[in-house]
Design a protein around this motif. Structure first.
Motif, PDB file in Angstrom:
ATOM      1  N   GLY A 123      24.564 -52.636   9.353  1.00  0.00           N
ATOM      2  CA  GLY A 123      24.841 -51.265   9.732  1.00  0.00           C
ATOM      3  C   GLY A 123      26.032 -50.605   9.094  1.00  0.00           C
ATOM      4  N   ARG A 124      26.961 -51.347   8.540  1.00  0.00           N
ATOM      5  CA  ARG A 124      28.167 -50.721   8.004  1.00  0.00           C
ATOM      6  C   ARG A 124      27.831 -49.694   6.925  1.00  0.00           C
ATOM      7  N   LEU A 125      26.775 -49.968   6.146  1.00  0.00           N
ATOM      8  CA  LEU A 125      26.327 -49.022   5.111  1.00  0.00           C
ATOM      9  C   LEU A 125      25.017 -48.335   5.500  1.00  0.00           C
ATOM     10  N   GLY A 126      24.591 -48.522   6.754  1.00  0.00           N
ATOM     11  CA  GLY A 126      23.371 -47.871   7.224  1.00  0.00           C
ATOM     12  C   GLY A 126      22.112 -48.694   7.043  1.00  0.00           C
ATOM     13  N   TYR A 127      22.254 -49.933   6.622  1.00  0.00           N
ATOM     14  CA  TYR A 127      21.123 -50.845   6.434  1.00  0.00           C
ATOM     15  C   TYR A 127      21.502 -52.195   7.022  1.00  0.00           C
ATOM     16  N   PHE A 128      20.503 -53.049   7.235  1.00  0.00           N
ATOM     17  CA  PHE A 128      20.834 -54.391   7.689  1.00  0.00           C
ATOM     18  C   PHE A 128      21.614 -55.151   6.621  1.00  0.00           C
ATOM     19  N   PHE A 129      21.319 -54.861   5.347  1.00  0.00           N
ATOM     20  CA  PHE A 129      22.058 -55.496   4.257  1.00  0.00           C
ATOM     21  C   PHE A 129      22.413 -54.446   3.214  1.00  0.00           C
ATOM     22  N   GLY A 130      23.640 -54.541   2.711  1.00  0.00           N
ATOM     23  CA  GLY A 130      24.087 -53.585   1.708  1.00  0.00           C
ATOM     24  C   GLY A 130      23.281 -53.655   0.424  1.00  0.00           C
ATOM     25  N   SER A 131      22.771 -54.845   0.108  1.00  0.00           N
ATOM     26  CA  SER A 131      21.956 -54.983  -1.101  1.00  0.00           C
ATOM     27  C   SER A 131      20.692 -54.135  -1.004  1.00  0.00           C
ATOM     28  N   GLU A 132      20.195 -53.890   0.221  1.00  0.00           N
ATOM     29  CA  GLU A 132      19.050 -52.995   0.395  1.00  0.00           C
ATOM     30  C   GLU A 132      19.409 -51.584  -0.051  1.00  0.00           C
ATOM     31  N   ARG A 133      20.591 -51.157   0.330  1.00  0.00           N
ATOM     32  CA  ARG A 133      21.010 -49.792   0.003  1.00  0.00           C
ATOM     33  C   ARG A 133      21.067 -49.578  -1.504  1.00  0.00           C
ATOM     34  N   PHE A 134      21.536 -50.583  -2.226  1.00  0.00           N
ATOM     35  CA  PHE A 134      21.715 -50.441  -3.664  1.00  0.00           C
ATOM     36  C   PHE A 134      20.592 -51.094  -4.463  1.00  0.00           C
ATOM     37  N   ASN A 203      21.242 -48.133  12.705  1.00  0.00           N
ATOM     38  CA  ASN A 203      21.255 -47.831  11.267  1.00  0.00           C
ATOM     39  C   ASN A 203      20.911 -46.368  11.004  1.00  0.00           C
ATOM     40  N   GLU A 204      19.959 -45.861  11.747  1.00  0.00           N
ATOM     41  CA  GLU A 204      19.548 -44.466  11.570  1.00  0.00           C
ATOM     42  C   GLU A 204      20.693 -43.517  11.921  1.00  0.00           C
ATOM     43  N   ASN A 205      21.467 -43.873  12.930  1.00  0.00           N
ATOM     44  CA  ASN A 205      22.614 -43.043  13.296  1.00  0.00           C
ATOM     45  C   ASN A 205      23.630 -42.975  12.166  1.00  0.00           C
ATOM     46  N   VAL A 206      23.888 -44.114  11.549  1.00  0.00           N
ATOM     47  CA  VAL A 206      24.837 -44.155  10.430  1.00  0.00           C
ATOM     48  C   VAL A 206      24.339 -43.293   9.273  1.00  0.00           C
ATOM     49  N   LEU A 207      23.081 -43.470   8.911  1.00  0.00           N
ATOM     50  CA  LEU A 207      22.547 -42.730   7.763  1.00  0.00           C
ATOM     51  C   LEU A 207      22.489 -41.229   8.028  1.00  0.00           C
ATOM     52  N   SER A 208      22.220 -40.840   9.264  1.00  0.00           N
ATOM     53  CA  SER A 208      22.111 -39.414   9.558  1.00  0.00           C
ATOM     54  C   SER A 208      23.472 -38.737   9.680  1.00  0.00           C
ATOM     55  N   ASN A 209      24.529 -39.529   9.874  1.00  0.00           N
ATOM     56  CA  ASN A 209      25.860 -38.953  10.077  1.00  0.00           C
ATOM     57  C   ASN A 209      26.848 -39.237   8.957  1.00  0.00           C
ATOM     58  N   GLU A 210      26.490 -40.100   8.002  1.00  0.00           N
ATOM     59  CA  GLU A 210      27.471 -40.476   6.988  1.00  0.00           C
ATOM     60  C   GLU A 210      27.945 -39.279   6.168  1.00  0.00           C
ATOM     61  N   GLY A 211      27.049 -38.342   5.897  1.00  0.00           N
ATOM     62  CA  GLY A 211      27.446 -37.161   5.134  1.00  0.00           C
ATOM     63  C   GLY A 211      28.470 -36.323   5.876  1.00  0.00           C
ATOM     64  N   LEU A 212      28.310 -36.205   7.186  1.00  0.00           N
ATOM     65  CA  LEU A 212      29.261 -35.467   8.009  1.00  0.00           C
ATOM     66  C   LEU A 212      30.620 -36.162   8.031  1.00  0.00           C
ATOM     67  N   PHE A 213      30.588 -37.484   8.103  1.00  0.00           N
ATOM     68  CA  PHE A 213      31.832 -38.253   8.091  1.00  0.00           C
ATOM     69  C   PHE A 213      32.576 -38.024   6.779  1.00  0.00           C
ATOM     70  N   LEU A 214      31.855 -38.118   5.671  1.00  0.00           N
ATOM     71  CA  LEU A 214      32.479 -37.920   4.362  1.00  0.00           C
ATOM     72  C   LEU A 214      33.039 -36.502   4.233  1.00  0.00           C
ATOM     73  N   GLU A 215      32.264 -35.512   4.609  1.00  0.00           N
ATOM     74  CA  GLU A 215      32.726 -34.126   4.519  1.00  0.00           C
ATOM     75  C   GLU A 215      33.980 -33.895   5.351  1.00  0.00           C
ATOM     76  N   THR A 216      34.032 -34.503   6.514  1.00  0.00           N
ATOM     77  CA  THR A 216      35.201 -34.354   7.380  1.00  0.00           C
ATOM     78  C   THR A 216      36.427 -34.983   6.743  1.00  0.00           C
TER      79      THR A 216
END
Length: 314
Positions: A123-134, A203-216
């Protein structure tokens, strides 16, 4: 990766060398294991020729791994260790195409690719594993921490079917042991934690909010000592600089004060529990609970702003 390996701003990976690691039915070590390092992926500090060419920077950084393998001797290299987003140095993001190139290099030299996901998994990157994200497939994944959300001590090593084949068939033996390995309470907590992730859409919460976190957090760039804000998911770093335009670093005396617990204490006293890391360039690292939303993002930004305005050199 350990702080000792990253002390002098080394790579996003370490190359583990062992002349007798590959090809044996019983894994063993005859003599010392050595480590090599290549460049990290700090795009903010990349040379000028790559500032407008992130793909080129990714290729260059990955090719540095190949150079290190050649320098050490391909037949002596057992594995390349990477973090999906490098922790030390402050949430260093992989440039576009970086991991595809690293996977290609490991395959070319018949070297294992190990994804260190003790921080980036669950969940730290919005997925069960960061390798999935990349979108890269490692041969081995190491994980812990988020596996139980910290409610119980548990770590795990995941390996590909190809790598596990000699052990699964009984042809080989992995000669290791741990007194509390496979503890039923810790593993039950891990299963319950994963079920909660799925049931509650973490995970869905992280992915749906990460853009808001970054913008803030990017609102802080109106302060002259904020040089860069980087990361993804709920894992961000704010790099502090003496001069925003030139990216100049602080003088040693002021840097020493900031990194010697002063800045961390100021943030803690303001009510923000985070990390101040100076193993590379000075950063404030943020890894909030995965259920946070805009209210918490605003609070984090305001507390950091308050402290930076208070300590900013005149």
């Amino acid at each position: 990766m350990s702080s000792a390996e990253l002390r002098f701003r080394p790579a996003m990976f370490s190359i583990v060398l062992s002349a007798h690691f590959r090809g044996n039915k019983t894994l063993k070590r005859d003599g010392p294991v050595h480590r090599g390092h290549a460049t990290n992926t700090n795009s903010y500090r990349a040379s000028d020729i790559y500032q407008d060419d992130p793909e080129g920077y990714g290729t260059w950084a990955a090719d540095e791994i190949a150079k290190e393998i050649e320098a050490q001797g391909p037949d002596t290299v057992a594995a390349v260790f990477v973090e999906p987003v490098q922790n030390a140095g402050g949430c260093l993001m992989p440039p576009p195409g970086y991991f595809a190139r690293v996977r290609e290099i490991c395959d070319r030299y018949e070297v294992l690719l190990v994804s260190d996901e003790v921080i980036c998994a669950f969940g730290r990157l919005g997925y069960f594993f960061g390798s999935e994200r990349f979108n890269y497939i490692p041969d081995i994944i190491t994980c812990a921490k988020g596996l139980t959300s910290g409610y119980a001590p548990l770590g795990a090593v995941l390996a590909s079917e190809k790598l596990m084949e000699p052990f699964a068939t009984g042809e080989g033996v992995f000669a290791h042991g741990s007194t509390f390995a496979g503890h039923p309470v810790a593993t039950a907590v891990g299963l319950a934690n994963i079920s909660a992730f799925v049931r509650e859409g973490v995970n869905e919460n992280v992915l749906s909010n990460e853009g808001l976190f970054l913008e803030t957090l990017q609102q802080l760039t109106d302060l002259p000592m904020v040089g860069d804000v980087r990361g993804c998911g709920y894992f961000y770093a704010i790099e502090l600089v003496a001069d925003q335009e030139s990216k100049a670093r602080f003088d040693p005396d002021f840097l020493g004060r900031l990194s010697d617990g002063w800045l961390a204490r100021e943030l803690f006293d303001e009510g923000l529990y985070c990390r101040v890391d100076s193993r590379g360039d000075l950063v404030i690292q943020l890894a909030p609970p995965l259920i946070c939303g805009q209210e918490q993002f605003d609070e984090i930004e305001q507390k950091i702003r308050t402290v930076l305005l208070r300590i900013m050199p005149s």
